[in-house]
Design a protein around this motif. Sequence first.
Motif, PDB file in Angstrom:
ATOM      1  N   ALA A 103      87.013 -32.993  36.039  1.00 33.70           N
ATOM      2  CA  ALA A 103      87.405 -31.605  35.779  1.00 33.70           C
ATOM      3  C   ALA A 103      86.193 -30.673  35.803  1.00 33.70           C
ATOM      4  O   ALA A 103      86.086 -29.772  34.982  1.00 33.70           O
ATOM      5  N   GLY A 104      85.283 -30.910  36.746  1.00 32.15           N
ATOM      6  CA  GLY A 104      84.068 -30.088  36.754  1.00 32.15           C
ATOM      7  C   GLY A 104      83.409 -30.142  35.394  1.00 32.15           C
ATOM      8  O   GLY A 104      82.819 -29.180  34.916  1.00 32.15           O
ATOM      9  N   ARG A 111      79.749 -34.016  24.097  1.00 34.66           N
ATOM     10  CA  ARG A 111      80.845 -34.754  24.742  1.00 34.66           C
ATOM     11  C   ARG A 111      80.529 -36.240  24.853  1.00 34.66           C
ATOM     12  O   ARG A 111      81.429 -37.075  24.820  1.00 34.66           O
ATOM     13  N   TYR A 153      84.259 -23.985  27.408  1.00 37.00           N
ATOM     14  CA  TYR A 153      83.432 -24.266  28.584  1.00 37.00           C
ATOM     15  C   TYR A 153      81.962 -24.224  28.168  1.00 37.00           C
ATOM     16  O   TYR A 153      81.608 -23.599  27.163  1.00 37.00           O
ATOM     17  N   ASP A 190      80.616 -21.095  35.318  1.00 31.85           N
ATOM     18  CA  ASP A 190      79.950 -21.995  36.267  1.00 31.85           C
ATOM     19  C   ASP A 190      79.824 -21.365  37.668  1.00 31.85           C
ATOM     20  O   ASP A 190      80.748 -20.686  38.132  1.00 31.85           O
TER      21      ASP A 190
HETATM   22  N1  GLN Z   1      81.559 -27.085  33.549  1.00 30.91           N
HETATM   23  C1  GLN Z   1      82.235 -26.425  32.477  1.00 30.91           C
HETATM   24  C2  GLN Z   1      82.340 -27.355  31.296  1.00 30.91           C
HETATM   25  O1  GLN Z   1      82.195 -28.528  31.445  1.00 30.91           O
HETATM   26  C3  GLN Z   1      83.610 -25.913  32.883  1.00 30.91           C
HETATM   27  C4  GLN Z   1      84.546 -26.997  33.295  1.00 30.91           C
HETATM   28  C5  GLN Z   1      85.945 -26.599  33.635  1.00 30.91           C
HETATM   29  O2  GLN Z   1      86.417 -25.574  33.285  1.00 30.91           O
HETATM   30  N2  GLN Z   1      86.700 -27.361  34.312  1.00 30.91           N
HETATM   31  O3  GLN Z   1      82.556 -26.919  30.214  1.00 30.91           O
END
Ligand code: GLN
Length: 274
Positions: A103-104, A111, A153, A190
């Motif tokens: 999810a990017g 985390r 985020y 981002d």
């Molecule tokens: N890269 C940012 C994060 O990890 C946003 C990721 C997202 O919105 N999918 O918080």
Amino acid sequence: MKKNFKKIFAVALSAAFVAAAFVGCGSDKKADSNKWVVGTNAEFAPFEFVSSSNGVIDQYSGIDMEIIKQIAEDNGKEVEINNMEFDSLTVALKNGQLDAVIAGMTVTDERKEAVDFSDPYYVAKQVMIVPEDSTIAKASDMEGKTIAVVQGYTGEVAVQELGYQYEAFKKGTEAILELTNGKCDVVVIDSATANQYVKDNAGLKIVEDNDAFESEEYAIAVKKGDTETLELINASIKKMKEDGTIDAISAKYADMSAEDDTASDGTASDSSAQ
Ligand code: GLN
């Protein structure tokens, strides 16, 4: 006697509830060993977004979606994508409802306490989106301005670390709407997603400040301790970095507009992690 019966009944009933809770919690989607249940939040173009043809929503597209499909294929797995709130993704992993999350998602120490991360597959950073005529030219110019971020985020964390007040929105699109309506001065988000918003909304530009915003790495998350899945994922990522697959996928989406599902060729503005 009557009392005893009541007691036994109560114990049996609560046992049934506990059992039901376990079943519900596991809802073992992962029971099928030929399938990976993968969580994402499809509101983060060009990495994951819902695409449609003839007005009908038909699939999840984007850089991450292609990467995970390739990783699954390398390992003889099918993929089932679960589109969820970004904040629920790590929780769902922890609860055993998902095999992986793509999810990017930026690797952060916080985390890392909740999940295990694969090797990184993409390098990004936070940038500022401002109206074209804005005087904001560096991060410190945000002082005293109305700043919008997306809740949860890494952009939110970055602004917190700079010590500025901000307003957090649930979705990137909401923060951008605030900006295009003139209700805020800047959105911190981002880089590749920012490029996307600037392409899709006239009158906006991106301002970078590499001194204020450190680079971030995106990685795939698995449940803590799931080394088996992690190793399979890492082997595929390594292969895809070496043979240029990740760069090719990133380049394919670099020039797309959110309305397209067909990305055209272009040069990725960010590079995949080495
Ligand atoms: N890269 C940012 C994060 O990890 C946003 C990721 C997202 O919105 N999918 O918080």
